[in-house]
Design an enzyme around this catalytic site. Sequence first.
Site, short mmCIF file in Angstrom:
data_model
loop_
_atom_site.label_atom_id
_atom_site.label_comp_id
_atom_site.label_asym_id
_atom_site.label_seq_id
_atom_site.Cartn_x
_atom_site.Cartn_y
_atom_site.Cartn_z
CD GLU A 34 -14.25 67.58 1.62
OE1 GLU A 34 -14.49 67.79 0.09
OE2 GLU A 34 -13.24 67.33 2.05
CE LYS A 57 -12.58 72.04 -3.02
NZ LYS A 57 -12.25 70.33 -2.67
CB CYS A 105 -10.79 69.28 0.71
SG CYS A 105 -9.93 67.88 0.30
#
Length: 525
Positions: free
Chosen positions: A269, A348, A398
């Site tokens: 990420e 995301k 994440c």
Amino acid sequence: MNSLSLSFMALLAGVLHGISFALTPDSVPRWWLQIAALACLIWLVWRETQARRAALAGYAFGLGWFGFGVHWVFTSLHVYGGMHWLLAALAVVVFCAFLALYPALAAGLSVKLGRYRLAPSQAPGISQMLWFAAWWGGSEWLRGTVFTGFPWIASGYAHVEGPLAAYAPVLGVYGLCTLAALLAGSFCLWTRRALWPWAIGLPLVLVGLGLILATQSWTQPYGQPLQVRLIQGNVAQDIKFQPERLIEQFRLYDALATAAPADLIVLPETAIPVPIQNSPHGFFSSLAGFARTTGSTVLTGVPIMQARPAQTSPGPMGEEDWYNAVVALTPQAPQQVLDHGDLPRYAKHHLVPFGEYIPWGFAWFVAAMNMPLGEFSRGEQVQVPFLVKDQRVAVNICYEDLFGHEIALTLNQPLAPTVLLNVSNIAWFGHSVALPQHLLASRLRAKETGRPMLRATNTGVTAVITPDGTVKAQLPAHTRGTLVQTVQGYSGQTPYLRWKDWGFAVLSLILAASAWVFARLTRHE
């Protein structure tokens, strides 16, 4: 027992509960300790006739649980976020105090609804046990849902190994939370001799059924295995966004990514901490050239920005939308890569409050930190997976892997993914237990979905996880390296993928209905 003693004992039990997930950055979950700690809480709760005092015990338990379990939030706020230590400490206390409301709710309602009215010794009964299990699972689900949810170290995660683990592909993590409470409660029935058959029989049934479920293969191998290279850059958080240190990060990741070809090469990420348009000239074009000449697919985390549609009011970032994203440089990549427009991408969807978006009324709080990227926009709930050879790779970023029902949605599409991939940067939390705690989430998602889970992280834990939740290989945390493995994709549907959290909901309703029946049967005992 006075309130102080009650609270102190519950607090200690809560600390043990937090330890059961991970005591050190290198430790593994201890399912038996989770059961023992929860049994202590249940024993304390069942001694109370007042729902208020039971809720107090649950609240103290929650303070111990989350005080140990999420203390690392202080590191992200103060050490790397630049917030004054006093405000950061206060924020962590308030956060834990809020999270503790959920076990308090479960404890209070279990006494309110499950009191064994005419038992002169106030010993627990079947009704109390069933009510507690139903409300414990329900409170964990609420914690993972309310205000976008924070299901970190939900009690079921301690059971990625152990006798309850095989229930994960059927009932998901909240089903495990419920069954863990049921198992812990059954041990407390030993306080009443007449209920010893239940105290012995219920654990035997749960463990026996778990052994049967462990023999089931819900999914099947699909296609040809992939050769993967997962890159762990170990870039310190305090230098990651410093402008004068960016060029060395580009050189680092270019060297690591192009060191050898593979079917799939993954950078973590925000490995590239600036948008493609702002990266050094030729960097992405060079990676694209490597992908074309070697037949590799290179995935990298990178923020992307795009202009908002015409006649649209300004968003959080003005006239542009920013996304926390992963882009793919494939063997078909263009020669010149100037932005993300021609690249497959994943944006995301489930953003982190305060870190990736600002909840209403908390701008002052975020202003007290030094957050480098600002406020992101959300990607779509279900996005097209990346095609790598004949495998379909679904990315989550994440702590998106904490939300099993959302990942299940991505697998319920016509061309369902065969491999799951998590890219993370939790260098924000330093050398803390956050790293092994996060690994538990990925392991449980693998079990729920019957898919392998790959993890490419900045500081750890970079790992390859098999569909049964086993860690096949991993890199040591806080080291720089590349994990090279062969990964087999899987297809098919587990019961959890079909039912999602409805299986857990039905289980809770059955327990609640059974509790009501037992209460009616024993009312005149």
